[in-house]
Write a protein that holds these residues in place. Structure first.
Motif, PDB file in Angstrom:
ATOM      1  N   LEU A 184     -41.477  42.000 -26.164  1.00 42.62           N
ATOM      2  CA  LEU A 184     -42.686  41.326 -25.704  1.00 42.62           C
ATOM      3  C   LEU A 184     -42.301  39.939 -25.209  1.00 42.62           C
ATOM      4  O   LEU A 184     -41.890  39.085 -25.986  1.00 42.62           O
ATOM      5  CB  LEU A 184     -43.720  41.212 -26.826  1.00 42.62           C
ATOM      6  N   LEU A 185     -42.405  39.737 -23.923  1.00 45.32           N
ATOM      7  CA  LEU A 185     -42.132  38.436 -23.325  1.00 45.32           C
ATOM      8  C   LEU A 185     -43.140  38.219 -22.216  1.00 45.32           C
ATOM      9  O   LEU A 185     -43.234  39.009 -21.281  1.00 45.32           O
ATOM     10  CB  LEU A 185     -40.712  38.377 -22.761  1.00 45.32           C
ATOM     11  N   ARG A 186     -43.911  37.150 -22.335  1.00 44.15           N
ATOM     12  CA  ARG A 186     -44.973  36.906 -21.358  1.00 44.15           C
ATOM     13  C   ARG A 186     -44.552  35.875 -20.319  1.00 44.15           C
ATOM     14  O   ARG A 186     -43.582  35.148 -20.510  1.00 44.15           O
ATOM     15  CB  ARG A 186     -46.255  36.495 -22.084  1.00 44.15           C
ATOM     16  N   GLU A 187     -45.296  35.860 -19.221  1.00 44.74           N
ATOM     17  CA  GLU A 187     -44.954  35.021 -18.083  1.00 44.74           C
ATOM     18  C   GLU A 187     -44.963  33.538 -18.448  1.00 44.74           C
ATOM     19  O   GLU A 187     -45.697  33.105 -19.338  1.00 44.74           O
ATOM     20  CB  GLU A 187     -45.924  35.297 -16.925  1.00 44.74           C
ATOM     21  N   VAL A 188     -44.131  32.792 -17.732  1.00 45.77           N
ATOM     22  CA  VAL A 188     -43.904  31.381 -18.039  1.00 45.77           C
ATOM     23  C   VAL A 188     -45.218  30.598 -18.093  1.00 45.77           C
ATOM     24  O   VAL A 188     -45.470  29.851 -19.047  1.00 45.77           O
ATOM     25  CB  VAL A 188     -42.950  30.765 -16.991  1.00 45.77           C
ATOM     26  N   LYS A 192     -46.683  28.591 -21.427  1.00 44.63           N
ATOM     27  CA  LYS A 192     -46.743  27.128 -21.376  1.00 44.63           C
ATOM     28  C   LYS A 192     -48.160  26.595 -21.169  1.00 44.63           C
ATOM     29  O   LYS A 192     -48.360  25.386 -21.089  1.00 44.63           O
ATOM     30  CB  LYS A 192     -45.806  26.617 -20.279  1.00 44.63           C
ATOM     31  N   GLY A 193     -49.141  27.489 -21.070  1.00 44.97           N
ATOM     32  CA  GLY A 193     -50.526  27.062 -20.930  1.00 44.97           C
ATOM     33  C   GLY A 193     -50.830  26.397 -19.604  1.00 44.97           C
ATOM     34  O   GLY A 193     -51.648  25.474 -19.531  1.00 44.97           O
ATOM     35  N   GLN A 194     -50.187  26.871 -18.528  1.00 47.52           N
ATOM     36  CA  GLN A 194     -50.386  26.310 -17.200  1.00 47.52           C
ATOM     37  C   GLN A 194     -51.276  27.241 -16.368  1.00 47.52           C
ATOM     38  O   GLN A 194     -51.489  28.398 -16.732  1.00 47.52           O
ATOM     39  CB  GLN A 194     -49.019  26.134 -16.501  1.00 47.52           C
ATOM     40  N   PRO A 195     -51.787  26.772 -15.233  1.00 48.57           N
ATOM     41  CA  PRO A 195     -52.594  27.633 -14.359  1.00 48.57           C
ATOM     42  C   PRO A 195     -51.740  28.742 -13.751  1.00 48.57           C
ATOM     43  O   PRO A 195     -50.532  28.575 -13.535  1.00 48.57           O
ATOM     44  CB  PRO A 195     -53.097  26.673 -13.274  1.00 48.57           C
ATOM     45  N   ASP A 196     -52.376  29.880 -13.474  1.00 51.04           N
ATOM     46  CA  ASP A 196     -51.705  30.983 -12.805  1.00 51.04           C
ATOM     47  C   ASP A 196     -51.639  30.672 -11.316  1.00 51.04           C
ATOM     48  O   ASP A 196     -52.653  30.683 -10.617  1.00 51.04           O
ATOM     49  CB  ASP A 196     -52.480  32.286 -13.052  1.00 51.04           C
ATOM     50  N   LEU A 197     -50.452  30.408 -10.803  1.00 54.09           N
ATOM     51  CA  LEU A 197     -50.299  30.021  -9.400  1.00 54.09           C
ATOM     52  C   LEU A 197     -50.561  31.180  -8.443  1.00 54.09           C
ATOM     53  O   LEU A 197     -50.728  30.964  -7.238  1.00 54.09           O
ATOM     54  CB  LEU A 197     -48.901  29.456  -9.169  1.00 54.09           C
ATOM     55  N   LEU A 198     -50.604  32.399  -8.968  1.00 53.37           N
ATOM     56  CA  LEU A 198     -50.957  33.543  -8.127  1.00 53.37           C
ATOM     57  C   LEU A 198     -52.467  33.644  -7.943  1.00 53.37           C
ATOM     58  O   LEU A 198     -52.941  34.405  -7.088  1.00 53.37           O
ATOM     59  CB  LEU A 198     -50.431  34.848  -8.734  1.00 53.37           C
ATOM     60  N   GLY A 199     -53.211  32.913  -8.765  1.00 49.41           N
ATOM     61  CA  GLY A 199     -54.662  32.931  -8.657  1.00 49.41           C
ATOM     62  C   GLY A 199     -55.283  34.277  -8.965  1.00 49.41           C
ATOM     63  O   GLY A 199     -56.313  34.648  -8.380  1.00 49.41           O
TER      64      GLY A 199
END
Length: 306
Positions: A184-188, A192-199
């Motif tokens: 189990l490894l989730r996206e950066v 890190k609690g940042q916005p999803d740049l893919l929107g």
């Protein structure tokens, strides 16, 4: 007597058909359908056309009619799996999420490794660059593969078609599932609690978690790097340069958009190298088992393939 006359007319009509042209038209239709199903933009078609510019440099010495008898059905099979594969993939992903059988959770460990979050990839960032990288990432998972398969089709090489297809999704999907099942490894950006740049928009929390949980190894990286390795075997320099640039951009986009960790990318490249070698082995031994009639077509294709 009447039946014989009808039979002769039918035979003359059949003999008068240009079956090679029919096969080429069927090929063009299949390519168009592939792009339609994939929602290809104008940029996707332009990229494909650029890669086809020097296709004659890699064409093999096989008659069109003989190749089309195998090539058209093979392209049709790939198109069918393309249309159904996405649904199968996400059904598997949802089952994995619901069963929650991950043995290892690597979120904290990956986040603790210096520079592993690839924040350095966004040292230079701009809204236009963001938009370009989103386009590269969104289409890169399948477009890099389809460009290579379509181009290998027009080189009249059965071997190349099989090589690209096996090195891509056909072998990578089943082989990568154990990693996604156990790790189990989730996206950066999520870790890190940042916005999803893919929107991306997710209907439910479960949908979000299913989308961001399978990171190691990066399959965007493994697919594009496998295509890059195989493209380097071709003679046409335009195709090689374009694919090296495009596939490298796909890999970079996974880090620029804060989706994959650096170690995901490295693992994806190693995974791709292993799958390409496995595909080579499968094709080699498959050739040994083929019927003699088909083997002649395959051997002709292999003779001039890079």
């Amino acid at each position: 007597m009447e039946n014989r006359t009808m039979s002769e007319k039918s035979r003359r009509w059949t003999n008068g058909i240009d079956w090679t042209m029919c096969g080429i038209l069927a090929s063009i239709y299949l390519v168009w359908r592939i792009g339609t199903v994939g929602g290809w933009t104008l940029e996707c078609w332009v990229l494909l056309l650029i890669c086809l510019v020097g296709v004659r440099k890699d064409q093999v010495d096989v008659e069109w009619m003989k190749f089309l008898a195998v090539g058209v059905p093979l392209l049709g099979v790939f198109y069918y799996f393309y249309g159904t594969g996405n649904g199968i993939w996400w059904s598997i992903a949802y089952r994995m999420f619901q069963n929650n059988l991950h043995i290892w959770n690597w979120d904290s460990m990956m986040n603790s490794i210096p520079f592993n979050d690839a924040a350095w990839a966004r040292t230079i960032s701009h809204p236009r660059l963001d938009k370009t990288m989103v386009w590269i990432y969104n289409y890169g998972f399948v477009l890099s593969l389809w460009i290579c398969i379509v181009r290998s089709y027009w080189t009249r090489s059965v071997k190349k078609m099989l090589s690209y297809a096996l090195s891509g999704h056909l072998l990578q999907f089943p082989l990568i599932l154990p990693f996604y099942h156990l790790i189990l490894l989730r996206e950066v950006w999520w870790v890190k609690g940042q916005p999803d740049l893919l929107g991306r928009q997710f209907a439910t929390e479960n949908d979000l978690l299913t989308n961001v949980m399978n990171c190691f190894p990066s399959m965007h990286t493994s697919i594009s790097f496998a295509m890059l390795l195989l493209a380097l075997r071709e003679r046409d320099r335009i195709f090689k340069y374009v694919m090296v640039t495009y596939c490298s951009a796909i890999i970079f986009s996974t880090m620029y958009l804060q989706i994959h960790w650096v170690l995901d990318v490295i693992a994806g490249m190693l995974f791709a190298y292993g799958v390409v070698k496995l595909a080579d082995t499968v094709i080699y031994w498959g050739c040994k088992l083929l019927p003699a009639r088909f083997n002649k077509l395959y051997a002709a294709a292999e003779g001039r393939a890079g």
